[in-house]
Design a protein around this motif. Structure first.
Motif: not given
Length: 283
Positions: A192-197
């Motif tokens: 449902y979203q982008d994730f900063p690693i």
């Protein structure tokens, strides 16, 4: 091209058996005008005569495929030689999308979404898709409810014993994705979203998008220091620059196998199912 940027996909090549599947997806995206060229970076041993012949035959057959021989053999494991590719990746107007030579599925929108996100998020370093059969991604997928925890819980670590080394878990993962591909419902695997690693989090680099201008800006253009590709991109570079890698939720590719999983996957028949799916693509 996408938004004025040339799109170059590339593979550190060693195996005809799986690249013969991947190249069908590259051909699809070239014909759709998304990908401009596909580079086969030869990283083979001397005894891989048949594999090498296959790679060169592809380049003769398709004008959009080009062979790059590695400039030298790393004194360590053969995989260390993949870091030398970036000497050829310094064009500032190009977005490069890397695919392991055992990526066996690329969703219709994967390359375009990776490239557009890299252009949009210029401060990032590498943009990763949902890499099916990647331990850290499997952890994110379990947190998002896409992959059942009942199959075995995966920890947030690139070499997690369940997500990286467990063969039966990998078989379940591939069978689930193949079912969605066959049903036309892969989008239900999106997150449902982008994730900063997390900065400095090691991440298996089976597929990612990065920018030629970033390699051109290195102290020696295109030369990775340290020269190990995965460590440079996922640990060193983000730490030095403070710029994160991003895992995006709307691009899916499938990575076939890590070596501890291989006996289970070879016996499962999933590779031939992926091969059959690639043959169904528009010619």
């Amino acid at each position: 091209m996408i938004d004025g940027h040339k799109v170059t996909c590339w593979t550190p090549f060693g195996r005809e058996n799986t690249v013969s599947i991947l190249v069908k997806y590259m051909e699809r995206d070239v014909k759709r005008g998304i990908v401009d060229e596909y580079l086969i970076y030869m990283n083979t041993d001397d005894d891989q005569v048949s594999d090498r012949a296959y790679g060169y035959a592809l380049a003769e057959q398709h004008e959009w495929i080009r062979i790059i021989e590695r400039p030298e053999r790393h004194p360590g494991p053969k995989q260390r030689s993949t870091g030398y590719f970036y000497r050829y990746a310094t064009d500032p107007g190009t977005i490069f999308v890397r695919f392991d030579d055992d990526v066996v599925y690329v969703h219709d929108d994967a390359v375009e979404n990776l490239v557009r996100k890299k252009i949009e998020m210029g401060y990032s370093k590498a943009i990763f898709p949902i890499i099916w059969n990647n331990a850290l991604v499997s952890w994110y997928l379990q947190q998002s409810g896409v992959v059942p925890k009942e199959w075995g819980e995966v920890g947030p670590y690139c070499m997690d014993p369940m997500g990286w080394a467990n063969g039966p878990f990998a078989v379940k993962m591939h069978e689930k994705l193949i079912g969605h591909i066959e049903a036309g419902t892969v989008e239900s695997c999106f997150m449902y979203q982008d994730f900063p690693i997390k900065i400095g989090e090691q991440f298996s680099v089976s597929c990612f998008a990065s920018a030629g201008k970033d390699y051109a800006a290195l102290e020696t253009p295109g030369v990775l220091v340290p020269d190990e590709e995965e460590n440079f991109h996922t640990v060193h570079w983000p730490r030095v620059t403070g710029q994160p890698n991003i895992l995006i939720g709307n691009a899916v590719v499938s990575h076939f196998s890590f070596f501890p999983q291989r006996p289970f996957l070879d016996a499962s028949g999933v590779l031939e199912r992926y091969r059959s799916l690639s043959k169904e693509l528009e010619p």
